[in-house]
Write an enzyme that holds these catalytic residues in place. Structure first.
Site, short mmCIF file in Angstrom:
data_model
loop_
_atom_site.label_atom_id
_atom_site.label_comp_id
_atom_site.label_asym_id
_atom_site.label_seq_id
_atom_site.Cartn_x
_atom_site.Cartn_y
_atom_site.Cartn_z
N CYS A 104 0.83 -1.21 0.00
CA CYS A 104 0.00 0.00 0.00
C CYS A 104 0.86 1.26 0.00
O CYS A 104 2.01 1.25 0.42
CB CYS A 104 -0.87 0.04 1.25
SG CYS A 104 -1.77 -1.46 1.54
N GLU B 28 15.16 -24.72 -8.65
CA GLU B 28 14.81 -23.30 -8.63
C GLU B 28 16.02 -22.44 -9.02
O GLU B 28 15.89 -21.47 -9.77
CB GLU B 28 14.28 -22.92 -7.23
CG GLU B 28 13.98 -21.46 -7.02
CD GLU B 28 12.92 -20.86 -7.96
OE1 GLU B 28 12.28 -21.60 -8.71
OE2 GLU B 28 12.79 -19.63 -7.95
N LYS C 211 16.06 -19.90 -12.24
CA LYS C 211 16.38 -18.47 -12.14
C LYS C 211 17.44 -18.10 -13.18
O LYS C 211 17.34 -17.08 -13.84
CB LYS C 211 16.92 -18.11 -10.74
CG LYS C 211 15.93 -18.07 -9.62
CD LYS C 211 14.96 -16.91 -9.62
CE LYS C 211 13.74 -17.19 -10.41
NZ LYS C 211 12.63 -17.89 -9.97
N ASN D 105 -1.19 1.23 6.42
CA ASN D 105 -0.42 0.12 5.82
C ASN D 105 -0.08 -0.85 6.93
O ASN D 105 0.22 -0.41 8.03
CB ASN D 105 0.92 0.62 5.26
CG ASN D 105 0.75 1.44 4.02
OD1 ASN D 105 -0.36 1.58 3.51
ND2 ASN D 105 1.84 2.01 3.55
N GLY D 106 -0.04 -2.13 6.61
CA GLY D 106 0.36 -3.11 7.62
C GLY D 106 -0.81 -3.98 8.01
O GLY D 106 -1.86 -3.98 7.36
N LYS E 181 4.87 -12.19 -16.30
CA LYS E 181 4.77 -12.29 -14.84
C LYS E 181 3.59 -13.18 -14.46
O LYS E 181 3.67 -13.95 -13.51
CB LYS E 181 4.60 -10.89 -14.25
CG LYS E 181 4.53 -10.87 -12.75
CD LYS E 181 5.89 -11.19 -12.16
CE LYS E 181 5.85 -11.48 -10.68
NZ LYS E 181 6.94 -12.35 -10.26
N HIS F 129 23.82 -40.73 -13.91
CA HIS F 129 23.03 -41.46 -14.91
C HIS F 129 22.81 -40.63 -16.17
O HIS F 129 21.82 -40.84 -16.88
CB HIS F 129 21.70 -41.88 -14.30
CG HIS F 129 21.87 -42.80 -13.12
ND1 HIS F 129 22.32 -44.08 -13.24
CD2 HIS F 129 21.71 -42.58 -11.79
CE1 HIS F 129 22.40 -44.64 -12.03
NE2 HIS F 129 22.04 -43.74 -11.14
N ARG G 174 4.44 0.44 -7.16
CA ARG G 174 4.44 -0.57 -6.08
C ARG G 174 3.34 -1.60 -6.26
O ARG G 174 3.35 -2.64 -5.60
CB ARG G 174 4.26 0.11 -4.73
CG ARG G 174 5.39 1.05 -4.36
CD ARG G 174 4.94 2.08 -3.36
NE ARG G 174 4.51 1.47 -2.13
CZ ARG G 174 5.20 1.50 -1.01
NH1 ARG G 174 6.34 2.12 -0.96
NH2 ARG G 174 4.74 0.92 0.07
N TRP H 281 -3.05 -2.37 -1.31
CA TRP H 281 -2.70 -3.70 -1.82
C TRP H 281 -3.27 -4.66 -0.79
O TRP H 281 -2.76 -4.78 0.30
CB TRP H 281 -1.19 -3.82 -1.96
CG TRP H 281 -0.81 -4.95 -2.85
CD1 TRP H 281 -0.77 -4.95 -4.21
CD2 TRP H 281 -0.43 -6.25 -2.43
NE1 TRP H 281 -0.39 -6.18 -4.66
CE2 TRP H 281 -0.18 -6.99 -3.61
CE3 TRP H 281 -0.29 -6.87 -1.19
CZ2 TRP H 281 0.21 -8.31 -3.58
CZ3 TRP H 281 0.11 -8.20 -1.17
CH2 TRP H 281 0.35 -8.90 -2.36
N GLU I 10 15.92 -18.17 -16.73
CA GLU I 10 14.93 -17.13 -16.98
C GLU I 10 15.55 -15.78 -17.30
O GLU I 10 15.11 -15.10 -18.21
CB GLU I 10 14.06 -16.92 -15.71
CG GLU I 10 12.97 -17.92 -15.54
CD GLU I 10 12.17 -17.64 -14.27
OE1 GLU I 10 10.95 -17.60 -14.35
OE2 GLU I 10 12.78 -17.47 -13.18
C1 G6P Z 1 5.17 -17.47 -14.76
C2 G6P Z 1 6.20 -16.62 -14.04
C3 G6P Z 1 6.92 -17.46 -12.99
C4 G6P Z 1 5.93 -18.08 -12.04
C5 G6P Z 1 4.85 -18.88 -12.79
C6 G6P Z 1 3.72 -19.28 -11.87
O1 G6P Z 1 5.80 -18.42 -15.53
O2 G6P Z 1 7.15 -16.10 -14.96
O3 G6P Z 1 7.83 -16.65 -12.26
O4 G6P Z 1 6.59 -18.91 -11.13
O5 G6P Z 1 4.28 -18.08 -13.83
O6 G6P Z 1 3.08 -18.11 -11.45
P1 G6P Z 1 2.15 -18.02 -10.17
O7 G6P Z 1 1.67 -16.59 -10.19
O8 G6P Z 1 1.02 -18.99 -10.38
O9 G6P Z 1 2.97 -18.35 -8.99
#
Ligand code: G6P
Length: 608
Positions: A2, A481, A485, A100-101, A603, A504, A27, A74, A488
């Site tokens: 927020c 993960e 990263k 906020n909070g 996103k 393997h 934000r 938010w 990506e």
């Molecule tokens: C997209 C984003 C990823 C995310 C995935 C799942 O591929 O680029 O960063 O992990 O969607 O998104 P969600 O909002 O469901 O966690």
């Protein structure tokens, strides 16, 4: 999260408030509102959606007045609707509050207020606070706010005005930032410097437990108890663009560095130290219902799927409930076996991912109970599930998910504890688990203070075109993960593998051009991973090890080592993933990639 802005001075407040809110748009938010003291009354205007919706409503009939407050919300309590938008007013309609909070004892306060005849029009904790301030009000806003805040537990940054004291603006902080802007015969309040810089660069940062009282004639900072606290005036030196990213070069880096707070926010109000348990009413699962669950299916995509994998290790090890983790896109098309004893957990940062939503709907249709671990309040998945936990980690803007991942793992740890304490976990182990969870934010902060070490490593390895990430047990998903990263945002081909499985197949790829990142905290299977690292070493692979203090065996074999603090084995991914996030960020930076908006990615993927 927020945004807060407040104004008192000689100019018209509405335009200043709306400009300030606009400055905080980056934000992320879901609704907005303002309140202005107008003659001897209060005008409150608010609207769900983007700021443009509110701006349109104000066009041509903006409230006039020289004292006002504005807010972009938010959502954390209640859906992002107009009634839930701030400002909220007290029973008299003459006191307005933005906040906020999260007020942790809002439910108890609300019950007590209802018993005393108060009625509420929103689901927010903020409206509760407004009513509480109203109850204490007897002609002195400053004292009423101080009195109300003494009854409040939780985090807040607030701004309050009253039509009965038409030139007074009161602000207070505990946990959520509040900055005072000191102008010429005018004062501003904001949660974010970006809303202040075009008016003044002289600012005062409130500390927790402090309040400020402003009129056009001057200001005073005080605490909840004492009447005056001396505060230095600081000068803002950053330009606007830097400020909007909080001084960080990219949103991704900002979000990586927000993790101590975001993880804390995820757990805030849930951990019960005394009973070694969690309070997670939002799951809507009572003890009998938890005992009835014979199987769990976690469904998600991308990074959220990786956190789900970690959840499987936790749930099976501690709660002894068979748990499967399914890619949402696969699950929905393969006639899954589900009955009323199956719990389906959907994990999604956005709450809008089309495949995850479809998997959830499929599970519901087949009679499963459903739970969501979602960040965005009021998102579709959050609305469709039977119960859930909000991650509360704030808007994630960088496309590569970072802080949502650690919050998801923290949320899964809390779900696990809820199940485990009803099954086999002792009080003592429950307490150890809660203690370890509570220590994580500080441990993450310590890791981040050594980000430069990771930067040096990334610069050494940035030219590689392939990378292999290895981990075992609960850190196998961490390896996945880490590899995701890197792929990506730096477009380096990377694979995550269970360390022992490497022999393997992937071992054929290893040579001195292939960095191998080994996630190897000193856990129960540490000894096993040492032999895997030896196999890499023997083939000339370049090794970066993520391990704990005191490690000697892997450090001796590795070209470079980064240590993270020790925690319980199953919680270690929250710490081991941090250097991997930083590594991918610095590699991408070195390679000149667009970190916040990598090519081809979105996103939130709302198509199948
Ligand atoms: C997209 C984003 C990823 C995310 C995935 C799942 O591929 O680029 O960063 O992990 O969607 O998104 P969600 O909002 O469901 O966690």
């Amino acid at each position: 999260m927020c945004g807060i802005v407040g104004y008192v001075g000689p100019r018209q407040a509405t335009a200043i408030l709306m400009d300030g809110l606009k400055r905080m748009e980056y934000r992320g938010y879901d609704s907005a509102g303002i309140a202005v003291i107008n003659g001897d009354g209060l005008t409150v205007r608010k609207a769900a959606g983007k700021l443009g919706v509110l701006a349109e409503e104000l066009a041509g009939n903006a409230p006039t007045g020289r004292v006002g407050i504005g807010h972009t919300r938010w959502a954390t309590h209640g859906a992002p609707t107009t009634p839930n938008a701030h400002p909220h007013v007290d029973r008299s309609g003459r006191i307005a509050v933005i906040h906020n909070g999260i007020i942790e004892n809002a439910n108890d306060l609300r019950k007590a207020l209802v018993a005393r005849g108060h009625e509420f029009t929103s689901q927010t904790d903020t409206e509760v606070l407004a009513h509480l301030i109203g109850e204490f009000y007897d002609g002195n806003l400053e004292e009423a706010v101080a009195a109300a805040l003494r009854d409040v537990d939780g985090a807040y940054g607030i701004c309050v005005i009253s039509a009965d004291e038409p030139d007074v603006l009161v602000a207070a902080r505990n946990g959520s930032p509040i900055i005072l802007g000191i102008g010429d015969d005018e004062y501003l309040v904001a949660s974010d410097q970006s809303a202040l810089v075009e008016h003044t660069r002289s600012v005062i940062y409130l500390d927790n437990g402090e309040m400020a009282v402003m009129t056009p004639k001057g200001y005073r900072v005080r605490s909840l108890i004492s009447r005056r606290v001396d505060k230095p005036i600081n000068q803002i030196e950053w330009d606007l663009e830097t400020i909007e990213r909080g001084g960080f070069e990219h949103f991704m880096l900002k979000e990586i560095f927000e993790q101590p707070e975001s993880i804390e926010n995820t757990m805030r109000g849930h951990l019960l130290e005394e009973t070694g348990n969690v309070r997670v009413y939002g799951l809507k699962l009572d003890d009998d219902q938890v005992k009835e669950i014979k199987r769990i299916i976690i469904t998600a995509c991308g990074t959220s799927w990786h956190s789900g994998m970690i959840g499987k290790y936790m749930l099976e090890e501690l709660a002894r409930v068979p748990t499967d983790v399914e890619y949402a896109s696969e699950f929905r098309y393969r006639n899954p076996i589900i009955d009323e004893h199956t719990l389906v957990i959907a994990i999604s940062q956005s709450g809008e991912t089309a495949d995850t939503l479809a998997a959830l709907l499929e599970a519901k249709q087949r009679g499963a109970r459903t739970v969501g671990l979602v960040n965005v309040v009021g998102s579709t998945i959050a609305r469709e599930v039977d119960g859930g936990l909000y991650l509360r980690c704030g808007p994630e803007i960088g496309v590569a998910s970072t802080k949502a991942f650690t919050s998801q793992v923290a949320a899964l740890a809390m779900v696990t504890l809820r199940f485990a304490r009803l099954k086999e976990m002792s009080l003592l182990d429950g307490k150890r688990w809660v203690e370890a969870l509570a220590a994580l934010p500080g441990q993450v902060r310590e890791i981040l203070s050594r980000a430069d070490e990771v930067k040096v490593l990334a610069e050494q390895f940035a030219d590689a075109n392939n990378a292999l990430y290895l981990g075992r047990g609960v850190n196998f998903p961490t390896a996945l993960e880490g590899a995701l990263k890197l792929k990506e945002i730096s477009y380096v081909h990377a694979e995550g593998y269970p360390a022992a499985e490497m022999k393997h197949g992937p071992i054929a790829l290893i040579d001195d051009a292939m960095p191998v990142i080994v996630v190897a905290p000193r856990d129960a299977i540490y000894g096993k991973i040492v032999s895997n690292v030896q196999e890499v070493r023997a083939r000339g692979g370049r090794i970066i090890a993520i391990t704990n203090p005191g490690d000697e065996e892997i450090s001796d074999l590795a070209d470079a080592t980064f240590v993270v603090p020790e925690t319980l084995d199953l919680l270690s991914p929250i710490l081991t993933v941090i250097p991997l996030q930083l590594f991918s960020y610095y590699v991408a930076l070195r390679r000149g990639c667009n970190v916040d908006q990598p090519r081809n990615l979105a996103k939130s993927v709302t198509v199948e």
